[in-house]
Design an enzyme around this catalytic site. Sequence first.
Site, PDB file in Angstrom:
ATOM      1  CG  ASP A 281      39.315  49.223  51.820  1.00 51.63           C
ATOM      2  OD1 ASP A 281      39.341  48.927  50.757  1.00 51.63           O
ATOM      3  OD2 ASP A 281      39.271  48.423  52.826  1.00 51.63           O
TER       4      ASP A 281
HETATM    5  C1  BGC Z   1      39.533  45.456  50.778  1.00 48.40           C
HETATM    6  C2  BGC Z   1      40.932  45.820  50.479  1.00 48.40           C
HETATM    7  C3  BGC Z   1      41.320  45.619  48.975  1.00 48.40           C
HETATM    8  C4  BGC Z   1      40.278  46.456  48.059  1.00 48.40           C
HETATM    9  C5  BGC Z   1      40.605  46.308  46.683  1.00 48.40           C
HETATM   10  C6  BGC Z   1      38.414  45.986  49.835  1.00 48.40           C
HETATM   11  O1  BGC Z   1      37.216  45.404  49.999  1.00 48.40           O
HETATM   12  O2  BGC Z   1      39.210  45.957  52.162  1.00 48.40           O
HETATM   13  O3  BGC Z   1      41.589  45.317  51.179  1.00 48.40           O
HETATM   14  O4  BGC Z   1      42.558  46.095  48.726  1.00 48.40           O
HETATM   15  O5  BGC Z   1      38.994  45.679  48.417  1.00 48.40           O
HETATM   16  O6  BGC Z   1      40.257  44.883  46.336  1.00 48.40           O
END
Ligand code: BGC
Length: 779
Positions: A281
């Site tokens: 993530d």
């Molecule tokens: C989130 C993810 C997301 C990623 C990209 C993160 O803050 O937890 O779910 O895919 O950002 O936007």
Amino acid sequence: MRRRLLSLILIWIFASISSVYSQVRPPQLGRNSVEEVIAAMTTEEKVRLVVGMGFVFPNPSLQTEEDRNTPEKVPGAAGRTHAIPRLGIPSLTFADGPAGVRIKAIRERDTSRTYYATGFPIATLLASSWDTDLVNRVGVAMGSEARDYGIDILLAPGMNIHRNPLGGRNFEYYSEDPLIAGKIAAAFVRGVQSNGVGTSIKHFAANNQEFNRFQSNSIVSERALREIYLKSFEIAVRDSQPWAVMSSYNRINGIAASERSDLLTTILRGEWGFKGIVMSDWWGGTDATLQMQAGNDLLMPGTVVQTQAIIKAVNDGVLSKKTLDQNVAHILNMILQTPSFKGSKYSDQPDLKANADTARQAATEGMVLLKNDSGTLPLTAPGKIALFGNASYDLIAGGTGSGDVNKKYVISLDQGLLNARYTLDESLRKAYLRFIENQKEKRPEVDPFRLPPPIAEMDVETKQLEQLARDADAAILTIGRNSGEFVDRKVDDDFNLTAAEKTLMQNTANAFHAQGKKVVVVLNVGGPIEIGSWRGLVDAVLVAWLPGQEGGNAVVDVLSGKVNPSGRLATTFPMSYSDVPSAKTFPGKELPGVAPSGLNPFGDKPSESTYDEGIYVGYRYYETFGVSPACEFGYGLSYTTFSYGNVKLSSDKFLVVTASVSVTNYGKVPGKEVVQLYVSAPKQGLPKPALELKAFAKTKLLKPGESQTISFTLSPKDLASFDPASSSWIVDPGVYTIKVAASSSRIKSSASMNVAKQVVVQKSQKLLAPTVSLRELSR
Ligand code: BGC
């Protein structure tokens, strides 16, 4: 003879040319094998591949100048990978997310047109349809938009378990039950991937809260992990082979999920047969080398710090070349499937009209009718409606953060009613629109990524209410709740109604009931709220969830009876927050000390959350411990009624058994029923919940009087529990009761079968175990 000589000379010339050529032109991905491409890569190139292409936020110096100056292929997409043109490796583009393709609608360099994406209903609504075909169609539509906008991987679906109703991102997730979450996710993944683009199922694993999400340690037993928190991912991986899995921010029993090789390699690849890539993530984890070693192939969105750390680790012999090559191989094998690698042209012209229709249909299928006294609904005559509640006029289509979508429009409930030719009380409508506009102007500027503070309900004077009650045929009052990334929900003024909402509801009910008129409540919410204390005041309650850009039309489709509601709760509505099994331990406590070094852009503090309810999450708790919820798991009403025949088993001795049941619509209008199969296990052996969902299906649209026979096949894996003592999935011997039901507590027909002796379904090893003693709830 001369001929042979000539051909030998030709072969020699050809061989020499290709040898010179291959010295000049290195192996090319697709033309040469992945192994040959890897053998030709420098360490720096390998690291370029495993570290993503940066992000301006939160600190521009985290990326190289070259990356900063590389124009985005798709503005607003969440991340990219590096191209290595020398080896024929393209850059990939990833975009969120669960409710639609999240990209910028307006591009600075191209103001002649827009790039809106469809705002589909949230995941919780989709799961409440209990309809895998429908969710597959939503996946097909969303995947086609991703493809048409030049995206390689959609960062969806989110599929963490609803451990607690306050989870800030629950709306992006499906259910409190891993079977529903897994099956719905698999249907969605197959739909998206049928377009030749990938999915990244997220957030793996035990990521059930937003509080200190970068630093929170989820302390969970092996059994609860296997049966609840990993199970949904296991089903999705086995059933649909997503191209990617996104590891989560949190730690699991002390170690960051993205740094756990038992999770990302032994279980995910070894036990489940996952073939794609694991990506972190965004800024997740603290140690890039440990992440590489764990099998977290790609670090997103990637930073200079990570690049330097991995190169140093390779040079110092801390990170083996073999490990890094393995990560690179996973990424290259995945790249081979992508549109960017195939050089697919994309139109930038998705069929927004067709996809809006899919969004509207899906929204109607997942709404859940919780109450409908004396046939209040459907509102068949398009009469005059007094429409109350801010959210009626400012409908919440989806949550905030990465789960949001830049959609062109949102149909509010007033628009939806007008579109369907209902008459609205115009002075009330104008008052609400003015009030909302004023309140929004007064509201402090908030980052559009974050949750805006809610607007308190407008005060409607008793006199005015009495007038409205005389004038209108019925009242509709919408209660709205939004949530999103970074913060969990609260009990006061969120799970529970605000004082202003209670007053409005009470006064509206008094005024309308005094005139013999009905009051309908629409819940425009991303997750459960308290309903037990007030539902007696009103005549009907419809959970519309956060229904996407066509929301207002979809709500009216159901209120008017154009669509007969067939959604069922995939998450329990508890009577009060204190009844929730994790009420005392969610979202955990902060710990003394500072966060470990590494990336932590939001300054989260170390904290821990102890999952001491164990496997007793959601209905598994309420049904086992005799705690009555306001509305149980699987519950939902229809405008028609269904009868069930007796469940028939293909055998009363278990190894593989088929259960069949006939369902008949004996009401007056066509409708669909959700048929649920629960199993109650024998008392001996591992302690088990009172019952567990093992299969489900939705009938076709049954005409009045029409029947359908539904069959489910159960195999040992479906019945197995994880025994931590032997680290294996086992089916205990004894008598099992198969219960066909209309909800977790509305059992329609039962039959039993016997398991003669213990079955060991799969043997594993001790993995992911807590390092502190954990006193779990038990029967
Ligand atoms: C989130 C993810 C997301 C990623 C990209 C993160 O803050 O937890 O779910 O895919 O950002 O936007």
